[in-house]
Design a protein around this motif. Sequence first.
Motif, mmCIF file in Angstrom:
data_model
loop_
_atom_site.group_PDB
_atom_site.id
_atom_site.type_symbol
_atom_site.label_atom_id
_atom_site.label_comp_id
_atom_site.label_asym_id
_atom_site.label_seq_id
_atom_site.Cartn_x
_atom_site.Cartn_y
_atom_site.Cartn_z
ATOM 1 N N ALA A 43 -14.658 3.595 -5.015
ATOM 2 C CA ALA A 43 -13.487 4.408 -4.677
ATOM 3 C C ALA A 43 -13.736 4.993 -3.289
ATOM 4 O O ALA A 43 -14.818 5.506 -3.011
ATOM 5 C CB ALA A 43 -13.300 5.519 -5.703
ATOM 6 N N GLY A 44 -12.746 4.937 -2.418
ATOM 7 C CA GLY A 44 -12.930 5.427 -1.058
ATOM 8 C C GLY A 44 -12.804 4.296 -0.054
ATOM 9 O O GLY A 44 -12.779 3.113 -0.411
ATOM 10 N N GLY A 45 -12.714 4.658 1.223
ATOM 11 C CA GLY A 45 -12.551 3.671 2.289
ATOM 12 C C GLY A 45 -11.506 4.149 3.276
ATOM 13 O O GLY A 45 -11.242 5.348 3.391
ATOM 14 N N VAL A 46 -10.889 3.222 3.977
ATOM 15 C CA VAL A 46 -9.890 3.572 4.991
ATOM 16 C C VAL A 46 -8.676 4.219 4.308
ATOM 17 O O VAL A 46 -8.146 3.686 3.329
ATOM 18 C CB VAL A 46 -9.441 2.315 5.765
ATOM 19 N N HIS A 47 -8.256 5.362 4.836
ATOM 20 C CA HIS A 47 -7.144 6.106 4.236
ATOM 21 C C HIS A 47 -5.853 5.299 4.323
ATOM 22 O O HIS A 47 -5.497 4.755 5.375
ATOM 23 C CB HIS A 47 -6.965 7.441 4.965
ATOM 24 N N LEU A 48 -5.134 5.244 3.195
ATOM 25 C CA LEU A 48 -3.929 4.406 3.121
ATOM 26 C C LEU A 48 -2.788 4.930 3.994
ATOM 27 O O LEU A 48 -1.894 4.160 4.361
ATOM 28 C CB LEU A 48 -3.464 4.284 1.671
ATOM 29 N N LYS A 49 -2.808 6.210 4.346
ATOM 30 C CA LYS A 49 -1.731 6.748 5.185
ATOM 31 C C LYS A 49 -1.771 6.134 6.585
ATOM 32 O O LYS A 49 -0.778 6.200 7.331
ATOM 33 C CB LYS A 49 -1.847 8.273 5.276
ATOM 34 N N GLU A 50 -2.901 5.528 6.932
ATOM 35 C CA GLU A 50 -3.058 4.926 8.260
ATOM 36 C C GLU A 50 -2.787 3.419 8.244
ATOM 37 O O GLU A 50 -3.049 2.731 9.225
ATOM 38 C CB GLU A 50 -4.474 5.188 8.778
ATOM 39 N N MET A 51 -2.264 2.926 7.108
ATOM 40 C CA MET A 51 -2.008 1.495 6.970
ATOM 41 C C MET A 51 -0.527 1.218 6.730
ATOM 42 O O MET A 51 0.158 1.988 6.048
ATOM 43 C CB MET A 51 -2.817 0.924 5.804
ATOM 44 N N ASN A 52 -0.045 0.108 7.297
ATOM 45 C CA ASN A 52 1.288 -0.390 6.981
ATOM 46 C C ASN A 52 1.127 -1.362 5.823
ATOM 47 O O ASN A 52 0.650 -2.488 5.998
ATOM 48 C CB ASN A 52 1.881 -1.098 8.202
ATOM 49 N N MET A 53 1.508 -0.944 4.617
ATOM 50 C CA MET A 53 1.216 -1.729 3.422
ATOM 51 C C MET A 53 2.066 -3.005 3.326
ATOM 52 O O MET A 53 1.763 -3.876 2.515
ATOM 53 C CB MET A 53 1.421 -0.877 2.176
ATOM 54 N N SER A 54 3.105 -3.133 4.150
ATOM 55 C CA SER A 54 3.943 -4.334 4.076
ATOM 56 C C SER A 54 3.247 -5.553 4.672
ATOM 57 O O SER A 54 3.516 -6.686 4.275
ATOM 58 C CB SER A 54 5.277 -4.094 4.780
ATOM 59 N N ASN A 55 2.339 -5.329 5.624
ATOM 60 C CA ASN A 55 1.603 -6.457 6.205
ATOM 61 C C ASN A 55 0.117 -6.163 6.386
ATOM 62 O O ASN A 55 -0.608 -6.948 7.004
ATOM 63 C CB ASN A 55 2.222 -6.863 7.548
ATOM 64 N N MET A 56 -0.339 -5.028 5.829
ATOM 65 C CA MET A 56 -1.754 -4.612 5.874
ATOM 66 C C MET A 56 -2.266 -4.424 7.296
ATOM 67 O O MET A 56 -3.453 -4.597 7.573
ATOM 68 C CB MET A 56 -2.640 -5.610 5.116
ATOM 69 N N GLU A 57 -1.356 -4.027 8.222
ATOM 70 C CA GLU A 57 -1.763 -3.775 9.609
ATOM 71 C C GLU A 57 -2.016 -2.290 9.828
ATOM 72 O O GLU A 57 -1.367 -1.435 9.243
ATOM 73 C CB GLU A 57 -0.693 -4.257 10.583
ATOM 74 N N SER A 58 -2.979 -2.007 10.670
ATOM 75 C CA SER A 58 -3.322 -0.627 10.995
ATOM 76 C C SER A 58 -2.207 0.042 11.796
ATOM 77 O O SER A 58 -1.652 -0.548 12.718
ATOM 78 C CB SER A 58 -4.626 -0.594 11.795
ATOM 79 N N LYS A 59 -1.880 1.288 11.431
ATOM 80 C CA LYS A 59 -0.953 2.085 12.228
ATOM 81 C C LYS A 59 -1.677 2.702 13.426
ATOM 82 O O LYS A 59 -1.040 3.066 14.409
ATOM 83 C CB LYS A 59 -0.356 3.205 11.370
ATOM 84 N N VAL A 60 -2.982 2.804 13.310
ATOM 85 C CA VAL A 60 -3.793 3.408 14.371
ATOM 86 C C VAL A 60 -4.078 2.406 15.484
ATOM 87 O O VAL A 60 -4.024 2.738 16.667
ATOM 88 C CB VAL A 60 -5.126 3.942 13.792
ATOM 89 N N LYS A 61 -4.376 1.165 15.113
ATOM 90 C CA LYS A 61 -4.761 0.140 16.078
ATOM 91 C C LYS A 61 -3.986 -1.147 15.777
ATOM 92 O O LYS A 61 -4.400 -1.970 14.962
ATOM 93 C CB LYS A 61 -6.266 -0.120 15.987
ATOM 94 N N PRO A 62 -2.836 -1.350 16.421
ATOM 95 C CA PRO A 62 -2.064 -2.574 16.183
ATOM 96 C C PRO A 62 -2.906 -3.826 16.423
ATOM 97 O O PRO A 62 -3.711 -3.875 17.361
ATOM 98 C CB PRO A 62 -0.926 -2.471 17.217
ATOM 99 N N GLY A 63 -2.713 -4.817 15.565
ATOM 100 C CA GLY A 63 -3.504 -6.034 15.666
ATOM 101 C C GLY A 63 -4.712 -6.032 14.747
ATOM 102 O O GLY A 63 -5.335 -7.072 14.525
ATOM 103 N N LEU A 64 -5.030 -4.863 14.198
ATOM 104 C CA LEU A 64 -6.136 -4.740 13.252
ATOM 105 C C LEU A 64 -5.568 -4.772 11.834
ATOM 106 O O LEU A 64 -4.673 -3.996 11.495
ATOM 107 C CB LEU A 64 -6.903 -3.432 13.485
ATOM 108 N N PHE A 65 -6.082 -5.686 11.016
ATOM 109 C CA PHE A 65 -5.632 -5.821 9.637
ATOM 110 C C PHE A 65 -6.813 -5.587 8.695
ATOM 111 O O PHE A 65 -7.951 -5.936 9.025
ATOM 112 C CB PHE A 65 -5.033 -7.208 9.403
ATOM 113 N N MET A 66 -6.534 -5.015 7.537
ATOM 114 C CA MET A 66 -7.599 -4.739 6.567
ATOM 115 C C MET A 66 -7.133 -5.064 5.160
ATOM 116 O O MET A 66 -5.945 -4.982 4.855
ATOM 117 C CB MET A 66 -8.046 -3.284 6.673
ATOM 118 N N CYS A 67 -8.094 -5.414 4.301
ATOM 119 C CA CYS A 67 -7.744 -5.776 2.932
ATOM 120 C C CYS A 67 -8.916 -5.500 1.996
ATOM 121 O O CYS A 67 -10.056 -5.337 2.435
ATOM 122 C CB CYS A 67 -7.354 -7.253 2.861
#
Length: 362
Positions: free
Chosen positions: A308-332
């Motif tokens: 449990a824990g990791g990158v905070h979901l508020k900083e992610m665009n869940m529709s394409n799993m792209e970072s809101k902080v750093k465009p072009g960065l994807f996480m899964c």
Amino acid sequence: QHDDDDGDDVDNVNAKTNAKFIVHTSSKSQTNTSEKIKSAEQFDALVLATGSFPIGQQLARSLGHEIVKPVPSLFTLDAKDLVMADGDGGGIFHGLAGVSVPLARLTLVVNDEMLGKSPPPPPPAEEESKQKQQPPKKKPKRKKKAPSIIQEGPLLITHHGISGPAALRLSAFAAREFHSVGYKCDVKIHFCPNWEEEQRVSSNDNRGSSSEGILMDALWNMSRLIPKRKVATGCPLFTKESTDEENNGAPVIPKRLWSALVQHSDIPLTTTWGDVSKSMIRKLSENLVAFPLRVTSKGIFKEEFVTAGGVHLKEMNMSNMESKVKPGLFMCGEVLDVDGVTGGFNFMGCWSTGFVAGEGAA
């Protein structure tokens, strides 16, 4: 990758202003194994699929992301005092490894320590004497009941404590609460919640009676129905589901566990239902609906399944799993602050977010 792998190890990642990423890696030299060959390569998009390995969280943090502190989730609960041999003290679950209850309810009461609160310091002696001299104040408002985390499911007794879906679900929903107290706390077990619900429905009791009261009435009635039968012989409680042909009329609580709970309630093995006292029935009822399990640690073999824990979901665009902080960065997957209960949900989460992240990066 790890140092003992044949591939490249990612040292760090730099993000350029034009949304490009420079990935710095090191690899072992073919001629000198102690020598590291450094290299760097530029990419238009980057996908972090590192699971719960620290390197993924380190890279995400270096690129500006907030990391929710990782803690173990989905683990078994050890109860050392209850599984030791009788001669060593405790031991109600000793010798019961492998015994399971079809449906149990586990309750963890969340205290101030779990919430990170410390109790207020006692008042100084002078202040205390002044308070005694003052006229009595109005009756204080009743304190709010401490919140509880409750989970139900099949329960399995192990050589070390308890496991099964009920224990694993509780460990998932209370992962941070368990971690905050060093996995040393009390959990209450209700061994027959299904039976209780059926009794409430049949008697139109809409939460009017306590769990203990309903069970006491039913067990006390056994002194009239089966007075010559020994209490420890077997559980006299059945649900509608347990009396069908498929379950062969199995009681709510397995025979060996029932006998252990009877003895734990200070009822001698030779006592019949006709000779049992109300105080004995009351204690047995308490152990059946709120058995106190002292958790001494989580599974000792590092057998937790997810983090449990990791990158905070508020900083992610869940529709394409792209970072809101750093465009072009994807996480899964588990690099994110996402964890599910047992049953394949964590695998599905990793596969699904991995597919979406890959599609987004492409």
